[in-house]
Motif scaffolding. Structure first.
Motif, PDB file in Angstrom:
ATOM      1  N   ASP A   1       9.265   2.564  -2.451  1.00 12.73           N
ATOM      2  CA  ASP A   1       9.274   1.152  -2.101  1.00 12.73           C
ATOM      3  C   ASP A   1       7.847   0.646  -1.974  1.00 12.73           C
ATOM      4  N   GLY A   2       7.713  -0.670  -2.013  1.00 10.22           N
ATOM      5  CA  GLY A   2       6.445  -1.306  -1.709  1.00 10.22           C
ATOM      6  C   GLY A   2       5.292  -0.733  -2.516  1.00 10.22           C
ATOM      7  N   LEU A   3       4.215  -0.444  -1.823  1.00 12.93           N
ATOM      8  CA  LEU A   3       3.022   0.043  -2.514  1.00 12.93           C
ATOM      9  C   LEU A   3       3.145   1.486  -2.974  1.00 12.93           C
ATOM     10  N   ASP A   4       4.231   2.155  -2.576  1.00  9.79           N
ATOM     11  CA  ASP A   4       4.474   3.507  -3.103  1.00  9.79           C
ATOM     12  C   ASP A   4       5.242   3.468  -4.421  1.00  9.79           C
ATOM     13  N   ALA A   5       5.615   2.277  -4.848  1.00  9.54           N
ATOM     14  CA  ALA A   5       6.558   2.183  -5.965  1.00  9.54           C
ATOM     15  C   ALA A   5       5.964   2.688  -7.278  1.00  9.54           C
ATOM     16  N   LEU A   6       6.795   3.415  -7.984  1.00 11.10           N
ATOM     17  CA  LEU A   6       6.509   3.848  -9.354  1.00 11.10           C
ATOM     18  C   LEU A   6       7.726   3.463 -10.183  1.00 11.10           C
ATOM     19  N   ILE A   7       7.490   2.895 -11.340  1.00 11.24           N
ATOM     20  CA  ILE A   7       8.614   2.463 -12.173  1.00 11.24           C
ATOM     21  C   ILE A   7       8.478   3.111 -13.545  1.00 11.24           C
TER      22      ILE A   7
ATOM     23  N   VAL B   1       0.250  -8.929  -3.561  1.00 12.11           N
ATOM     24  CA  VAL B   1      -0.415 -10.199  -3.288  1.00 12.11           C
ATOM     25  C   VAL B   1       0.602 -11.160  -2.685  1.00 12.11           C
ATOM     26  N   ALA B   2       0.256 -11.720  -1.530  1.00 16.13           N
ATOM     27  CA  ALA B   2       1.168 -12.647  -0.871  1.00 16.13           C
ATOM     28  C   ALA B   2       0.408 -13.890  -0.421  1.00 16.13           C
ATOM     29  N   PRO B   3       0.988 -15.061  -0.538  1.00  7.47           N
ATOM     30  CA  PRO B   3       2.307 -15.308  -1.104  1.00  7.47           C
ATOM     31  C   PRO B   3       2.282 -15.182  -2.625  1.00  7.47           C
ATOM     32  N   ALA B   4       3.417 -14.801  -3.160  1.00  8.60           N
ATOM     33  CA  ALA B   4       3.476 -14.544  -4.602  1.00  8.60           C
ATOM     34  C   ALA B   4       3.207 -15.803  -5.405  1.00  8.60           C
ATOM     35  N   ASP B   5       3.625 -16.949  -4.881  1.00  9.57           N
ATOM     36  CA  ASP B   5       3.481 -18.163  -5.696  1.00  9.57           C
ATOM     37  C   ASP B   5       2.061 -18.707  -5.707  1.00  9.57           C
ATOM     38  N   ALA B   6       1.139 -18.021  -5.027  1.00 10.07           N
ATOM     39  CA  ALA B   6      -0.258 -18.457  -5.090  1.00 10.07           C
ATOM     40  C   ALA B   6      -0.963 -17.936  -6.322  1.00 10.07           C
ATOM     41  N   VAL B   7      -0.380 -16.973  -6.985  1.00 12.78           N
ATOM     42  CA  VAL B   7      -1.038 -16.376  -8.158  1.00 12.78           C
ATOM     43  C   VAL B   7      -0.136 -16.484  -9.377  1.00 12.78           C
ATOM     44  N   THR B   8      -0.740 -16.541 -10.529  1.00 14.84           N
ATOM     45  CA  THR B   8       0.023 -16.631 -11.777  1.00 14.84           C
ATOM     46  C   THR B   8      -0.163 -15.401 -12.657  1.00 14.84           C
ATOM     47  N   GLU B   9      -1.295 -14.739 -12.489  1.00 16.13           N
ATOM     48  CA  GLU B   9      -1.532 -13.554 -13.325  1.00 16.13           C
ATOM     49  C   GLU B   9      -2.538 -12.649 -12.628  1.00 16.13           C
TER      50      GLU B   9
ATOM     51  N   GLN C   1      -5.057 -19.473  -0.247  1.00 14.81           N
ATOM     52  CA  GLN C   1      -5.287 -18.313   0.595  1.00 14.81           C
ATOM     53  C   GLN C   1      -4.242 -17.237   0.270  1.00 14.81           C
ATOM     54  N   VAL C   2      -4.698 -16.038   0.010  1.00 16.27           N
ATOM     55  CA  VAL C   2      -3.760 -14.939  -0.248  1.00 16.27           C
ATOM     56  C   VAL C   2      -4.184 -13.706   0.543  1.00 16.27           C
ATOM     57  N   THR C   3      -3.203 -12.902   0.787  1.00 18.04           N
ATOM     58  CA  THR C   3      -3.470 -11.588   1.374  1.00 18.04           C
ATOM     59  C   THR C   3      -3.192 -10.530   0.316  1.00 18.04           C
ATOM     60  N   VAL C   4      -4.142  -9.637   0.151  1.00 21.06           N
ATOM     61  CA  VAL C   4      -3.966  -8.550  -0.818  1.00 21.06           C
ATOM     62  C   VAL C   4      -3.870  -7.240  -0.035  1.00 21.06           C
ATOM     63  N   ARG C   5      -2.718  -6.619  -0.104  1.00 20.41           N
ATOM     64  CA  ARG C   5      -2.548  -5.299   0.526  1.00 20.41           C
ATOM     65  C   ARG C   5      -2.731  -4.237  -0.548  1.00 20.41           C
ATOM     66  N   LEU C   6      -3.490  -3.224  -0.202  1.00 19.51           N
ATOM     67  CA  LEU C   6      -3.899  -2.229  -1.199  1.00 19.51           C
ATOM     68  C   LEU C   6      -3.156  -0.924  -1.013  1.00 19.51           C
ATOM     69  N   ARG C   7      -2.792  -0.320  -2.140  1.00 14.20           N
ATOM     70  CA  ARG C   7      -2.272   1.046  -2.069  1.00 14.20           C
ATOM     71  C   ARG C   7      -3.386   1.975  -1.609  1.00 14.20           C
ATOM     72  N   GLU C   8      -3.054   2.920  -0.797  1.00 15.49           N
ATOM     73  CA  GLU C   8      -4.048   3.923  -0.411  1.00 15.49           C
ATOM     74  C   GLU C   8      -3.683   5.227  -1.085  1.00 15.49           C
ATOM     75  N   PRO C   9      -4.393   5.590  -2.139  1.00 10.60           N
ATOM     76  CA  PRO C   9      -4.111   6.879  -2.784  1.00 10.60           C
ATOM     77  C   PRO C   9      -4.242   8.001  -1.763  1.00 10.60           C
ATOM     78  N   GLU C  10      -3.535   9.093  -1.990  1.00  4.08           N
ATOM     79  CA  GLU C  10      -3.511  10.188  -1.031  1.00  4.08           C
ATOM     80  C   GLU C  10      -4.938  10.621  -0.670  1.00  4.08           C
ATOM     81  N   GLY C  11      -5.214  10.627   0.596  1.00  4.03           N
ATOM     82  CA  GLY C  11      -6.514  11.093   1.076  1.00  4.03           C
ATOM     83  C   GLY C  11      -7.644  10.100   0.889  1.00  4.03           C
ATOM     84  N   MET C  12      -7.315   8.874   0.486  1.00  3.58           N
ATOM     85  CA  MET C  12      -8.361   7.867   0.225  1.00  3.58           C
ATOM     86  C   MET C  12      -8.206   6.706   1.211  1.00  3.58           C
ATOM     87  N   ARG C  13      -9.277   5.937   1.307  1.00  2.00           N
ATOM     88  CA  ARG C  13      -9.188   4.671   2.029  1.00  2.00           C
ATOM     89  C   ARG C  13     -10.116   3.679   1.334  1.00  2.00           C
TER      90      ARG C  13
END
Lengths: 894, 286
Positions: A603-609, A674-682, A705-717
Motif C-alpha cells: 500500500d501507499g509508498l510501499d506499492a509495487l505494481i 503528492v497531495a492534493p492530487a489535483d494540484a499537479v498535472t504531471e 501548495q503541495v505536500t510531497v511524501r517520500l518513499r524511504e528505501p530500506e536503510g535510507m533517509r
C-alpha cells in the motif's frame, strides 16, 4: 429449490424492541430491524438496491428441514444489534450484529437446553435486490448472471467467502476468519417470483445437551469493479493478523524455500548458493526413522519396516541422532531457517498407528487412509490419523517440542496440510468444530491440522522467536490450512494443471509468502535425449519467462530449481522477492486494457505494481492507477530500478504510458505521493539508489501548495532537497512545496549504515590477481556466531574465484585482533552504532551494536557486493541446453 | 546409448549383401506365446470396435476413439484416441490375468501432441494389507497447451515425428495376491491425439536364442549389441566354443539368458570375407 422462504420462517411475535437508532453501520452495510415483518433489513451504502436483508436461518439435520424462527427480542446496545429468536426446539438463539474494521459480523450463539444432541445447520442469507449484471463467486468459481442455483458443493479448495457483485457494488458473506469448522457451503439462488435472489453461507453445528456453540459470520459490501477481490480485501483488512506471517516468527520464513540446498546434505558452496538465490528456509524432509515417531523414541526405534530402511534411517539410534544434529547444524550455517518436516502429523506408520494410537485412526471411505506404496520415509506403510485430542496428538505435541529443543529449530514444515479425512473416533465428543453428514457426526482433519499449527506458534526458538509454520497445503486444501501458516509452497510449477491453479491458494494466503516447488521438468514436454540444445534452450527460456510472469501475477517466489543458472530469473529474483514479501493485494487498483494484467503489492509508498501480458508482440497502453484505494494524494512511480516514468495526474488518478514487450513484465515502484492530487498535472520521476545514498528527481507540473511524501528505501533517509535549485526542507520524509508551473525537485538520500562513497565499499580490494589482498579481523573473544560472518566473507571470495571464475580458491586470511594496517576488514559486534565504511587506513569496518544487527548489516553488504560480483549461479542440469556452460542466458530471440 | 547408435549407423554403411547367411531369433518361451495382452496387434475386432480393448474415462464426451485402418505400424489397424480438452484423462485398456513376478509392458505409440500415459495397474483391497501395483511411463509433448506458442515455440517441441511410431516400455512388479491388472494407454489430462499398436505384456526376461547358419558361407564372428549399451553383450571371439581366429561352427547357436523383454538388440554375423548379415530383436524374433 429453496427449502423455505425466510418470510415464512420468521414471524415477529414480540415487540419488546429497544431500538431507537437508525441502524448498525459496518462494512458499508446498514442493518436495521423491520418491526412489521421481523426481518433484519440490510442495505449497501454503495448500491441501495443490491442488498435488502441479512437474515439468520436455522435447519435441523435430522429432518433436513428449516426450523421456523420467531424473533422475540431485538435491541441495540454497545454498538451492536442483538436479536433473539425462539423456535419449537429447546434452543436459545441469539444473533449479535456488530462491526469489526472493514466488516460486519453476525455472531450466532445457540444453546441446547434440551436433553438430546442437536444437529443444526446455520446460515446467513443476503437477499439480493438487483440481479442485472450480477456475478457470483462461490468460494472457488465465478458465474456471470447465473440463472440457476449456483454453488459447488465441495469443502476443500474453497474459500470461506462468497460474493455477488455488479458494476457498482458487491456484497460478500462468509465465515469469520478464526472460525474452525468441518463444513460450510455457499450458495446462490436466483430470484423466484416475488422472492429475491439469495446469497448464503451455511455451516453445521453439533450441539450436545446443555452445551452451546458460537459461530461468527462475516459480511461486507464493497465497490463492484474488482469483483470478489474487493471482499477479499475487506476480509484481509478485518483480520489483518491472519493474512500476514506471525510477526514474531523468524522473518526468513517469508523468503523462498531451499529445495534441499541446505538439507540433508550441503556442499562447500551451499551457503552462498542459498544466499544468492534468496533462500530463507529449508524444507528439512522427514528427519526421522518412523513416520509418527518424529523424535525417535527409544521404545519405538527398533521395528520391522515393510520395506528395507534406506540411508541414513537404517543407522543405530545414537548414530542417527548424531547425523541429524549435524545435518541441522550445517544447514543452519547456510543462514537458512531450518523447518523440520512432519506430514502435519496426519500420517503415522501403520503398525504404530494401529497398535499404539488406535483412538486416532481415521476411518473414512471417501478418503485415502492408507499408503502401501513408498511415501513419507519410503520404507513404511502409512495410515491416516487425527492429531488432535487423541493419544497420537499428545505424543506428537511432545515430540515436536522435544525435537524443536534438541535441534534448535526455527519452525516446522507441515506437509499434507490440506486436512483431508473425517474423524469419527473415540475422541469425537470432545472436539470443537464438528459437523454432520449422512453418516453422522464427524470432525474434519483440517481442524486438527489448524490446532497443530497453533501449537507450533506456542513454541519458541533459542533466540526468542516463535516457531514458524511453513506448509504444503495444495490449492485443494481446507480453507483453514493457510490461516495459521506463515508461508507455504505450492507443490508444483506455475503451469501445473492450468495457468491459474495456484490462484486459490493465494486468495487463502492473503499477504503471506508463497513459493512454487518442483522444477521445470523439461522431460514432461520433450524427449530430452532427442531434443537439440537449441530446442531445450527455447523451451527452458519460455518456461522461465512464464515463471517470471506468473510469480509477479499472483505472488509466488521461484525457488532454486527455477532460478539456479537461469540468468533472467536471478536478475528478477530481488524484485520478485520484494514484491511477495511486501504482500500481494487482491485489489490491484491499476486499470490496464487487455491483454495486459496488473497486480499490486503493498500500500501507499510501499506499492509495487506489476504489469505484463502473455501474448506475442509488444503492447502499448496506459495504466490508470486508482490512488484513492491505497494511498493519500497522487502516487508517483518510476520503474523498479528507478528508471524514469512520466506520471500524468488527472481526477486523482495516476496515468502512465507503457510499452510492454512479450514475456517481459513492467514493474512500477511508488517513489512519492503528492497531495492534493489535483494540484499537479504531471510528474516525471526517476531515482538512482546506491549503497551509501541516492537521488530522486521529480519534475512536477502543478500550481499551489503541495505536500510531497517520500518513499524511504530500506536503510535510507532523505537528508536534503532542492526545488529548482533552492533548498527545500525535508522533515520526516516530507516536503512542503509551493508550485508555480514547472518545479524540478531533487532529493538526496543517505544510508543509515553504509558511509562514504559506494565505490570505496564496492571496490574494496578483497582480492587481487587471484590472491588475497586483505585480511579479515575479528576482535578477541568473539562468539562463533560472529566468527561465522568472517568465514562467510571468506567463503564469498572463495566461491567467486573457484566456482564462478573457475580458478583456484582464494581464501582471505582470518585473524584475531585489530588490523595493524590496511587493506583489512574488521568485523565488530559491539560497536556504538551500526556502520559500514572504509577508513583512511584502508580498513573496511563492518560494525553493529549486537550480533543480530551485525548479521543484518553484514548480509546487506554482501547483497550490495553482489551487484559487482554478480552470477546467475549455475545448474548442472543445464549442461545439454547450454552445451556445457551451465548458465542459461537470454541472448537469443525468444 | 548414443555411442551405440553411432556404431550401428557406421555398421550400416559397410553392410554388403550376404544373402546366404541367416540369423534366426527365437525366445524361450516364444514371444508371441508369452504375450498376455489380448489382441495385441489391434487387428481383431468387429463392428468398428477392437476386440478386448475399451475406453476408460470419467468424461467420455472429452474423447474421440476409433479403431482405424491403415494407421498401424505396418499399415494395419491401430487404436486411436483424441482428447479435446484437459478436463480428464482417458485410456484404451484391458484387464489381464497375472501371477506374481516381473513383467514388461511395452508397445508403440504415434502422437501429434499431448501428454501420454501408459501404465499397468491393479489393486486388491480384499486382502489385508491391500496390495497393488502402478507402473507408469509418460511420453509426448506440450503438456500445457496454453504455453504454446508464446512461451514455448513450436520449434522447441519438435522431436517426436508425428508420422513415426515410438516404443514405450515399463517394468511391472506384480505382488502376491493380485490376480489381475489393467493395461492402460491414453492421454493424461491434456488435449491431443495418439495412436497405439503392437502391445506386448509378458515376463520381464526371456532367454534369447540366436541361431546362425552359413548357407554356404563361412561365418567368422557373431556380435550382439544392446542399443542402450556401448559394449556388445556378446562377441563370439570371447566364446570358448569358437576357436580364436577360426570359423564358427555351422550352424551356430547362442542362448542369451534373462534378456529383458524390452531390450533392443542388433545381431551381426560377419563372414570370413567381411560381409555382414544383421537381425534385430525383438522385431525379427519368432
Amino acid at each position: 429449490m429453496r427449502t423455505a422462504l425466510a418470510s415464512a420462517a420468521i414471524g415477529l411475535a414480540c415487540t419488546c424492541f429497544a431500538w431507537g437508532q437508525a441502524g448498525l453501520e459496518a462494512g458499508n452495510l446498514t442493518v436495521t430491524v423491520d418491526r412489521d415483518s421481523g426481518f433484519v433489513r440490510a442495505g449497501s451504502a454503495l448500491d441501495s438496491e443490491l442488498v435488502r436483508g441479512l437474515n439468520f436461518r436455522l435447519s435441523d439435520g435430522g429432518s433436513d428441514g428449516e426450523l421456523p424462527l420467531t424473533m422475540t427480542e431485538a435491541r441495540f446496545e454497545d454498538d451492536a444489534l442483538f436479536v433473539r429468536y425462539a423456535c419449537d426446539r429447546p434452543l436459545d438463539i441469539l444473533v449479535i450484529y456488530s462491526g469489526l474494521r472493514e466488516g460486519l459480523l453476525a455472531t450466532v450463539l445457540v444453546t441446547n437446553d434440551g436433553d438430546r444432541q442437536e444437529l443444526l445447520e446455520v446460515a446467513l442469507d443476503a437477499d439480493i435486490g438487483r440481479t442485472e449484471g450480477l456475478s457470483v463467486f462461490d468460494g472457488r468459481s465465478v458465474s456471470g448472471e447465473p440463472q440457476e442455483a449456483f454453488g459447488e458443493d465441495t469443502f476443500r479448495g474453497r474459500l470461506q467467502l462468497c460474493a455477488a457483485w455488479n458494476e457498482q457494488a458487491g456484497v460478500g458473506l462468509g465465515l469469520a476468519a478464526p472460525e474452525l469448522r468441518s463444513w460450510f457451503h455457499h450458495s446462490y439462488v436466483p430470484p423466484d417470483g416475488e422472492e429475491p435472489a439469495r446469497l448464503s453461507t451455511a455451516t453445521r453445528l453439533v450441539l450436545d445437551p446443555g452445551r452451546d456453540d458460537t459461530v461468527t459470520f462475516f459480511a461486507a459490501s464493497r465497490p463492484g469493479e474488482w469483483g470478489f477481490y474487493e471482499v477479499l480485501d475487506a476480509y484481509y483488512e478485518t483480520y489483518p493478523a491472519m493474512f500476514r506471517a506471525d510477526p514474531d516468527v523468524d522473518e526468513r520464513a517469508n523468503l523462498g524455500g531451499g529445495q534441499y540446498r541446505a538439507f540433508p546434505r550441503t556442499g562447500v558452496w551451499s551457503p552462498e548458493i542459498c544466499r544468492r538465490l534468496f533462500v530463507g528456509w529449508e524444507w528439512c524432509y522427514a528427519p526421522f526413522r518412523r513416520t509418527g515417531d518424529i523424535y525417535g523414541r527409544e521404545q519405538l526405534w527398533d521395528y520391522e519396516p515393510v520395506r528395507p530402511f534406506g540411508s541414513p534411517r537404517g543407522l543405530p539410534r545414537d548414530e542417527y541422532f548424531a547425523w541429524r544434529r549435524e545435518a541441522f547444524e550445517v544447514g543452519r550455517a547456510c543462514n537458512v531457517a531450518m523447518m523440520f518436516y512432519v506430514p502435519s502429523q496426519v500420517w503415522c506408520e501403520e503398525r504404530l498407528a494401529r497398535e499404539v494410537y488406535p483412538d486416532a485412526l481415521i476411518e473414512d471411505p471417501t478418503a485415502r487412509t492408507l499408503f502401501t506404496t513408498p511415501w513419507v520415509t519410503g520404507h513404511d506403510n502409512e495410515r491416516l490419523v487425527f492429531p488432535y485430542q487423541t493419544s497420537f496428538a499428545e505424543q506428537s505435541y511432545r515430540d515436536m517440542a522435544d525435537v524443536a529443543e534438541e535441534l534448535n529449530l526455527q519452525g516446522f514444515a507441515l506437509d499434507t496440510a490440506g486436512g483431508g479425512g473425517k474423524y469419527r473416533g473415540p475422541a469425537l465428543d470432545r472436539l470443537d468444530g464438528r459437523a454432520w453428514d449422512e453418516d453422522g457426526v464427524y470432525c474434519r482433519n483440517s481442524i486438527a491440522v489448524a490446532h497443530l499449527m497453533q501449537y507450533v506458534h506456542t513454541l519458541t526458538a533459542p533466540d526468542g522467536t516463535r516457531l514458524a509454520v511453513v506448509s504444503n497445503p495444495s490449492p485443494r486444501c481446507a480453507y483453514s490450512a493457510m490461516l495459521w501458516s506463515d508461508s507455504a509452497m505450492l507443490e508444483g510449477e506455475p503451469w501445473k494443471v492450468d495457468r491459474t491453479y495456484g490462484d486459490s491458494l493465494r486468495w487463502m494466503a492473503g499477504h503471506k509468502t508463497l513459493v512454487w516447488w518442483e522444477g521445470y521438468g523439461a522431460d514432461s514436454f520433450v524427449d530430452v535425449e532427442m531434443a537439440r540444445p537449441d530446442q531445450l534452450r527455447m523451451l527452458l527460456r519460455g518456461l522461465a519467462d512464464f515463471t517470471l510472469l506468473q510469480s509477479l501475477r499472483i505472488g509466488y517466489i521461484p525457488p532454486p530449481n527455477f532460478t539456479q543458472g537461469f540468468e533472467r530469473l536471478v536478475q528478477w529474483l530481488p524484485a520478485i522477492t520484494e514484491c511477495v514479501t511486501t504482500g500481494w493485494q487482491p485489489v490491484p487498483a491499476a486499470r490496464v486494457p487487455e491483454p495486459l494484467w496488473a497486480t499490486r503489492y503493498g500500500d501507499g509508498l510501499d506499492a509495487l505494481i506489476a504489469i505484463a501480458h502473455e501474448t506475442a508482440g509488444t503492447v502499448q497502453a496506459e495504466a490508470v492507477i486508482e490512488n484513492r484505494r491505497f494511498a493519500e494524494g497522487a502516487l508517483v512511480f518510476t520503474d523498479y530500478d528507478g528508471g524514469e516514468r512520466t506520471n500524468r495526474i488527472a481526477g486523482g488518478e495516476t496515468k502512465i504510458a507503457l510499452t510492454v514487450p512479450t514475456r517481459t513484465p513492467v514493474l512500477l515502484r511508488a517513489q512519492a505521493a503528492v497531495a492534493p492530487a489535483d494540484a499537479v498535472t504531471e510528474v516525471r520521476a526517476a531515482a538512482e539508489m546506491g549503497l551509501t545514498g541516492g537521488t530522486l528527481w521529480l519534475g512536477i507540473d502543478g500550481r499551489g501548495q503541495v505536500t510531497v511524501r517520500l518513499r524511504e528505501p530500506e536503510g535510507m533517509r532523505a537528508t536534503a532537497a532542492w526545488l529548482n535549485g533552492a533548498v527545500a526542507q525535508v522533515r520526516d520524509g516530507e516536503l512542503s512545496l509551493q508550485l508555480d508551473g514547472r518545479g524540478d525537485l531533487k532529493v538526496r538520500y543517505a544510508s543509515r549504515v553504509f558511509r562514504g562513497e559506494d565505490s570505496r565499499l564496492l571496490d574494496f580490494p578483497f582480492t587481487r590477481d587471484g590472491q588475497p589482498a586483505c585480511t579479515i579481523h575479528l576482535p578477541y573473544g568473539v562468539s562463533p556466531r560472529t566468527r561465522l560472518l568472517a568465514e562467510r566473507l571468506q567463503l564469498y571470495f572463495r566461491y567467486w574465484h573457484a566456482r564462478v571464475l573457475g580458478g583456484d580458491e582464494v581464501a582471505i586470511p582470518i585473524e584475531q585482533g585489530e588490523p595493524q594496517a590496511g587493506p583489512a576488514v574488521l568485523i565488530t559486534p559491539e560497536a556504538a552504532e551500526p556502520a559500514v565504511f572504509v577508513d583512511d587506513a584502508d580498513v573496511l569496518h563492518i560494525a553493529a551494536r549486537n550480533e543480530r544487527e551485525l548479521e543484518d548489516v553484514f548480509y546487506r553488504y554482501l547483497r550490495a557486493l553482489d551487484t559487482k560480483y554478480w552470477t546467475a549461479e549455475w545448474g548442472y542440469w543445464l549442461r545439454k541446453a547450454t552445451q556445457g556452460a551451465n548458465v542459461l542466458k537470454w541472448d537469443e530471440t525468444p | 546409448m548414443r555411442m551405440t547408435a553411432l556404431i550401428i549407423a557406421a555398421l550400416g554403411l559397410v553392410v554388403a549383401p550376404a544373402a546366404a547367411v541367416t540369423i534366426e531369433l527365437t525366445t524361450d518361451q516364444p514371444r508371441v506365446e508369452a504375450n498376455l495382452a489380448l489382441n495385441p496387434a489391434m487387428e481383431e475386432g468387429a463392428d468398428g470396435a477392437p476386440a478386448h480393448w475399451s475406453l476408460s474415462t470419467a468424461v467420455p464426451e472429452n474423447f474421440e476413439t476409433a479403431w482405424v485402418e491403415g494407421e498401424g505400424r505396418h499399415g494395419s489397424r491401430a487404436l486411436y484416441l483424441k482428447a479435446h480438452e484437459n478436463v480428464m484423462s482417458g485410456y484404451w485398456g484391458q484387464t489381464v490375468a497375472v501371477e506374481p513376478g516381473s513383467y514388461i509392458f511395452r508397445g508403440f505409440y504415434r502422437t501429434t501432441t499431448g501428454r501420454l500415459l501408459m501404465y499397468a495397474h491393479g489393486r486388491n483391497t480384499d486382502v489385508e494389507p491391500p496390495v497393488g501395483v502402478d507402473a507408469r511411463v509418460y511420453a509426448g509433448s506440450a503438456i500445457a497447451g496454453f504455453l504454446v506458442p508464446v512461451f514455448i515455440p513450436y520449434e522447441a517441441l519438435a522431436g517426436a515425428d508425428p508420422d513415426t511410431y515410438y516404443p514405450f516400455s515399463v517394468q511391472v512388479e506384480v505382488p502376491e495376491r493380485l490376480p489381475t491388472i489393467a493395461l492402460s494407454m491414453g492421454m493424461y489430462f491434456t488435449p491431443g491425439e495418439v495412436w497405439f499398436d503392437d502391445v506386448w505384456f509378458g515376463p520381464a526376461t526371456l532367454d534369447l536364442i540366436i541361431r546362425v547358419a552359413g548357407g554356404g558361407e563361412q561365418v567368422g564372428k557373431l556380435t550382439v549389441f544392446d542399443e542402450d549399451e556401448v559394449d556388445p553383450v556378446y562377441v563370439s571371439t570371447a566364446d570358448p566354443r569358437c576357436p580364436v581366429g577360426g570359423l564358427l561352427p555351422d550352424p551356430f547357436e547362442v542362448r542369451l539368458e534373462d534378456v529383458r523383454a524390452d531390450a533392443r538388440y542388433l545381431i551381426v554375423a560377419k563372414t570370413a570375407d567381411g560381409d555382414l548379415t544383421k537381425a534385430r530383436f525383438p522385431e525379427e524374433a519368432r
